[in-house]
Design an enzyme around this catalytic site. Structure first.
Site, PDB file in Angstrom:
ATOM      1  N   GLY A 166       0.847  -1.197   0.000  1.00 41.37           N
ATOM      2  CA  GLY A 166       0.000   0.000   0.000  1.00 41.37           C
ATOM      3  C   GLY A 166       0.881   1.244   0.000  1.00 41.37           C
ATOM      4  N   ILE A 167       0.241   2.397   0.123  1.00 42.24           N
ATOM      5  CA  ILE A 167       1.009   3.645  -0.024  1.00 42.24           C
ATOM      6  C   ILE A 167       2.053   3.809   1.099  1.00 42.24           C
ATOM      7  CG2 ILE A 167      -0.806   5.046   1.066  1.00 42.24           C
ATOM      8  CD1 ILE A 167       0.098   7.333  -0.837  1.00 42.24           C
ATOM      9  N   TRP A 168       1.747   3.329   2.294  1.00 40.68           N
ATOM     10  CA  TRP A 168       2.706   3.509   3.384  1.00 40.68           C
ATOM     11  C   TRP A 168       3.914   2.574   3.219  1.00 40.68           C
ATOM     12  CZ3 TRP A 168       4.872   6.997   5.681  1.00 40.68           C
ATOM     13  CH2 TRP A 168       5.426   6.933   6.949  1.00 40.68           C
ATOM     14  N   GLY A 169       3.656   1.360   2.814  1.00 41.96           N
ATOM     15  CA  GLY A 169       4.760   0.428   2.553  1.00 41.96           C
ATOM     16  C   GLY A 169       5.673   0.959   1.458  1.00 41.96           C
TER      17      GLY A 169
ATOM     18  N   HIS B 103      -0.405  -9.618  -3.266  1.00 47.15           N
ATOM     19  CA  HIS B 103      -0.839  -9.600  -4.664  1.00 47.15           C
ATOM     20  C   HIS B 103       0.292  -9.886  -5.648  1.00 47.15           C
ATOM     21  CE1 HIS B 103      -4.563  -8.080  -3.133  1.00 47.15           C
ATOM     22  NE2 HIS B 103      -4.001  -6.981  -2.684  1.00 47.15           N
TER      23      HIS B 103
ATOM     24  N   GLY C 107       4.267   8.188  13.583  1.00 49.87           N
ATOM     25  CA  GLY C 107       4.452   9.641  13.704  1.00 49.87           C
ATOM     26  C   GLY C 107       3.503  10.363  12.786  1.00 49.87           C
TER      27      GLY C 107
ATOM     28  N   LYS D  28      -5.508   8.290  17.537  1.00 51.32           N
ATOM     29  CA  LYS D  28      -5.835   9.584  16.899  1.00 51.32           C
ATOM     30  C   LYS D  28      -6.699   9.406  15.649  1.00 51.32           C
ATOM     31  CE  LYS D  28      -3.051   8.874  13.389  1.00 51.32           C
ATOM     32  NZ  LYS D  28      -3.388   8.798  11.977  1.00 51.32           N
TER      33      LYS D  28
ATOM     34  N   THR E 278      -3.201  14.532  11.357  1.00 56.45           N
ATOM     35  CA  THR E 278      -4.324  13.798  10.771  1.00 56.45           C
ATOM     36  C   THR E 278      -5.636  14.568  10.908  1.00 56.45           C
ATOM     37  OG1 THR E 278      -3.136  11.889  11.616  1.00 56.45           O
ATOM     38  CG2 THR E 278      -5.215  11.453  10.569  1.00 56.45           C
TER      39      THR E 278
ATOM     40  N   ASN F 189      -8.997   9.068   7.324  1.00 52.99           N
ATOM     41  CA  ASN F 189      -9.917   9.109   8.465  1.00 52.99           C
ATOM     42  C   ASN F 189     -10.637  10.452   8.536  1.00 52.99           C
ATOM     43  OD1 ASN F 189      -9.491   6.461   9.920  1.00 52.99           O
ATOM     44  ND2 ASN F 189      -7.380   7.145   9.620  1.00 52.99           N
TER      45      ASN F 189
END
Ligand SMILES: NC(=O)C1=CN([C@@H]2O[C@H](COP(=O)(O)OP(=O)(O)OC[C@H]3O[C@@H](n4cnc5c(N)ncnc54)[C@H](O)[C@@H]3O)[C@@H](O)[C@H]2O)C=CC1
Ligand SMILES: O=C(CO)COP(=O)(O)O
Length: 309
Positions: free
Chosen positions: A14-17, A37, A112, A167, A224, A232
């Site tokens: 995903g985007i964070w990985g 995948h 973070g 959060k 966030t 979120n």
């Protein structure tokens, strides 16, 4: 080349990985990204890896752990968890789950104020790597730090992780606040009251109070709750505009962990008798029991109380 070119495997495409992989590549490290995948053999990929970074969403944590257990992971491999969520069945955090499954491996939490899209643009950001094993955290700090990414050390992995997880519920509330155009006073009140709610839950679950006032707590809350880049926040904002949750999720890019976290957190709060008024209204809103306007009304009409008690 840093740290004798440590080999890193990022699990979760995903985007964070992808973002964490890119940060490591900027330091000329050998990085592989594995996702369910790609169809690649994870055993072959981790055969010579020294660090595994798990950046899967909470749904993927248990399946990823089970997959790695079948591969009999070398106990020297440092495991880094970057997931912000609570496992629905056990209500445990990813740190607990990884620690239980691989007690001999060094374990680091990374969390973070890190909106991936901003980091991918090369904008400056800071994060925290937290571990009971300082040596492991220091190594991660070296591997990921760069001109635009500043990595701090912390010795409270649970608090670091819980700040990033809790959060997300507040980010939904904050999106509602902005979507309803409630103004700057309301937003300031919401975020300021969100922090003691996070601290109440986070310390009860084992985090240190101080950690929640740092980058992974207050820092991530501010990021966030103030950014339309947050999924979120988008959930809350669009609910306030009158869209239904299924309509929002159908178009959302990636995972809004706060939806699951709210449900799990309500169970934890009931079991441990914790006062979580904001979470409670977010929960009722997500369940479709009340409108955004009623959620605000319910928060405002609670019994009057002292600010600090
Ligand atoms: N996007 C961001 O800016 C940041 C995200 N995070 C956290 O990182 C985690 C991942 O976030 P994103 O990459 O944005 O989410 P995403 O939705 O883009 O990617 C989720 C990843 O988890 C994997 N996954 C989901 N279910 C799985 C399963 N059952 N088995 C195996 N893998 C599975 C998916 O294949 C995908 O690679 C979340 O917990 C998020 O809160 C943390 C910091 C920043
Ligand atoms: O955790 C994040 C920023 O620190 C990402 O927020 P979202 O998951 O709400 O997009």
């Amino acid at each position: 080349m840093l740290e004798n070119a440590k080999k890193i495997t990022v699990i979760g495409g995903g985007i964070w990985g992808q973002t964490l992989a890119n940060l490591a590549r900027l330091n000329h490290l050998a990085v592989r990204v594995w996702s369910r995948h790609t169809g690649e053999d994870l055993g072959a990929i981790i055969a010579d890896t020294e660090v595994i970074i798990s950046a899967v969403s909470i749904k993927g944590v248990v399946p990823t752990i089970e997959k790695l257990q079948q591969l009999q992971l070398n106990s020297r491999i440092i495991i880094v968890t970057a997931t912000k969520g609570l496992e629905p069945i056990t209500t445990r955090t990813p740190f607990h789950l990884w620690n239980q499954a691989f007690p001999a491996n060094p374990l680091v939490v990374l969390s973070g104020p890190n909106l991936a899209k901003e980091i991918n643009q090369g904008l400056p950001a800071a994060t925290v790597v937290a571990s009971y094993l300082q040596k492991a955290a220091i190594l991660l700090q070296k591997l990921l730090s760069g001109e635009s990414f500043r990595v701090y050390l912390n010795s409270d992995p649970l608090g670091t992780e819980l700040g990033g997880t809790l959060k997300n519920v507040m980010a939904i509330a904050s999106g509602v606040c902005d979507g309803l155009q409630l103004g700057t006073n309301a937003k300031s009140a919401l975020l300021t009251r969100a922090l003691p709610e996070i601290v109440r839950v986070g310390t009860c679950l084992g985090g240190c109070q101080e950690t929640f006032f740092g980058l992974s707590g207050l820092g991530d809350l501010l990021a966030t709750c103030n950014s339309p880049l947050s999924r979120n926040y988008q959930v809350g904002y669009q609910l306030a505009l009158g869209l239904s949750l299924p309509e929002i999720l159908a178009k959302l890019e990636g995972t809004a962990e706060g939806i699951n976290t709210t449900e799990v957190l309500m169970r934890i709060a009931q079991e441990k008798n914790l006062y979580v008024p904001i979470t409670c209204q977010v929960d009722r809103l997500l369940r479709g029991e009340i409108s955004p306007q009623v959620a605000v009304y319910e928060l405002m009409r609670r019994d009057l109380k002292a600010e600090f008690d």
